[in-house]
Write a protein that holds these residues in place. Structure first.
Motif: not given
Length: 57
Positions: A4-21
């Protein structure tokens, strides 16, 4: 629990990168990404980013 933590980490980081872009595309301060950690502000900023106009030069 680990998966569960791994899935959250895998989805959270790209979402933060896209938001920053997206913030950089709008010529806004990308430090506003901090608001993603507050749930109510996260929803408000997601709606804002959907309707904000892109600043293309």
């Amino acid at each position: 629990m680990f998966y569960t933590c791994l899935i959250i980490l895998i989805t959270f980081v790209p979402m933060q990168a896209a938001t920053t872009r997206r913030w950089r595309d709008l010529n806004a301060n990308p430090t506003f990404v901090i608001f993603n950690f507050i749930p109510i502000l996260n929803i408000a900023f997601a709606i804002f980013l959907l309707f904000a106009k892109k600043n293309i030069k």
